[in-house]
Design an enzyme around this catalytic site. Structure first.
Site, PDB file in Angstrom:
ATOM      1  N   HIS A 257       0.683  -1.179   0.085  1.00  0.00           N
ATOM      2  CA  HIS A 257       0.128   0.042  -0.110  1.00  0.00           C
ATOM      3  C   HIS A 257       1.025   1.004   0.046  1.00  0.00           C
ATOM      4  O   HIS A 257       2.116   1.321   0.570  1.00  0.00           O
ATOM      5  CB  HIS A 257      -0.893   0.127   1.177  1.00  0.00           C
ATOM      6  CG  HIS A 257      -1.935  -0.909   1.375  1.00  0.00           C
ATOM      7  ND1 HIS A 257      -1.703  -2.294   1.816  1.00  0.00           N
ATOM      8  CD2 HIS A 257      -3.292  -1.008   0.924  1.00  0.00           C
ATOM      9  CE1 HIS A 257      -2.590  -2.944   1.621  1.00  0.00           C
ATOM     10  NE2 HIS A 257      -3.697  -2.202   1.288  1.00  0.00           N
TER      11      HIS A 257
ATOM     12  N   ALA B  77     -11.109  -4.679   0.515  1.00  0.00           N
ATOM     13  CA  ALA B  77     -12.282  -4.331   1.792  1.00  0.00           C
ATOM     14  C   ALA B  77     -12.161  -2.911   1.507  1.00  0.00           C
ATOM     15  O   ALA B  77     -11.375  -1.914   1.443  1.00  0.00           O
ATOM     16  CB  ALA B  77     -11.507  -4.582   2.785  1.00  0.00           C
TER      17      ALA B  77
HETATM   18  N1  HPA Z   1     -12.269   3.320   4.795  1.00  0.00           N
HETATM   19  C1  HPA Z   1     -11.078   3.159   4.124  1.00  0.00           C
HETATM   20  N2  HPA Z   1     -10.634   1.893   3.873  1.00  0.00           N
HETATM   21  C2  HPA Z   1     -11.225   0.714   4.388  1.00  0.00           C
HETATM   22  C3  HPA Z   1     -12.371   0.884   4.955  1.00  0.00           C
HETATM   23  C4  HPA Z   1     -13.061   2.196   5.390  1.00  0.00           C
HETATM   24  O1  HPA Z   1     -14.134   2.361   5.798  1.00  0.00           O
HETATM   25  N3  HPA Z   1     -13.030  -0.352   5.297  1.00  0.00           N
HETATM   26  C5  HPA Z   1     -12.100  -1.247   4.851  1.00  0.00           C
HETATM   27  N4  HPA Z   1     -11.070  -0.528   4.391  1.00  0.00           N
END
Ligand code: HPA
Length: 276
Positions: free
Chosen positions: A83, A113
């Site tokens: 990342h 996610a």
């Molecule tokens: N925000 C940013 N990144 C994420 C989130 C979120 O709510 N949930 C999982 N990754």
């Protein structure tokens, strides 16, 4: 971007696996690593062995490259991603895409996610990424230009291939798993969004928010790969959620959604196989 390292990584893989001819790549986001169980694995490598890729630094990211197949479709599965917020620059993020391009792959599937920003989203929803908003404030293609990434100013009208999106939707129908579709907005992280940011991003048209995927999609699209993206909505975004956000919630929801994610991807690979 360190082109010597990119090339070294690609040559390392060709040297290690001279017979590998992946047509497809799959990058697995937070908690998704277990979907490799739905594939036949030929061999796998720790990220630490691959020049420049380094160790995936986040819980829920396995840090392995699997040479795999499903429905006869030869696929490189990157179990875990690097990342931008790790502060390691773009090279480790670009390496999977560069390897795929150099080994002749045509297609990249990205998973992640994400927080649900759109009204009526529920944790556990799966969202086909229809388009994205790059809120990083930087771009992985800024800097000296290399022809591997196509023209200097890549068109962004169809970053997520419409044909692949249709195949994903069909896979959802065949697997009996409802899929929604929407716009994914990515910021650098590592902070989650503030409630005010979530409201702003909603007004821009974001349906889900996260910290990844967009750089890889930009790079792969520029390199001429077809791109598809699938988000697991692991939580409601900040201010919509009644509880504070945590990485545990993200990985818990991914875990609960795993059987559906596996079904969809298995069905998707069958659709990809039919495409020839
Ligand atoms: N925000 C940013 N990144 C994420 C989130 C979120 O709510 N949930 C999982 N990754």
């Amino acid at each position: 971007m360190n082109y010597e390292l990119l090339e070294e990584a690609a040559q390392f893989i060709s040297g290690r696996w001279p017979d590998a001819r992946p047509t497809h790549g799959l990058i697995l986001g937070s908690g998704w690593s277990e979907v490799v169980d739905s594939f036949e694995i030929k061999e796998s490598l720790d990220y630490g062995e691959i020049p420049g890729l380094g160790k995936a630094g986040v819980v829920g990211h396995a840090g392995k490259l699997a040479w795999a197949s499903s429905a006869g479709v030869e696929t490189f599965i990157f179990q875990g991603r690097r990342h931008y917020y790790e502060g390691v620059g773009w090279t480790p993020i670009a390496i999977p895409i560069y390897i795929l391009k150099k080994l002749g792959a045509t297609t990249l599937i990205l998973t992640n996610a994400a927080g649900g920003a759109r009204d009526a989203m529920t944790p556990g929803d799966l969202m086909i990424i229809a388009d994205h908003i790059n809120n990083f404030g930087v771009n992985p293609l800024a800097g000296s230009h290399d022809p591997v990434w196509g023209p200097r100013f890549p068109d962004q009208s169809h970053v997520y291939d419409p044909g692949l999106r249709e195949k994903l939707a069909e896979a959802g129908r065949k697997a009996g798993v409802p899929l929604t579709s929407g716009v994914y907005l990515a910021s650098t992280g590592p902070t989650y969004e503030t409630p005010a940011e979530v409201q702003a991003y909603k007004s821009w048209g974001a349906d889900a928010v996260g910290m990844s995927t967009v750089p890889e999609a930009i790079l792969a699209n520029a390199a001429g790969l077809k791109v598809a993206g699938l988000s697991c909505i692991t939580n409601l975004a900040a201010g919509i959620s009644q509880v504070d956000l945590s990485h545990e919630e993200v990985t818990d929801t991914t875990q609960q959604t795993m059987p559906r994610m596996k079904k969809v991807l298995t069905a998707f690979w069958q659709e990809l196989a039919h495409a020839g």
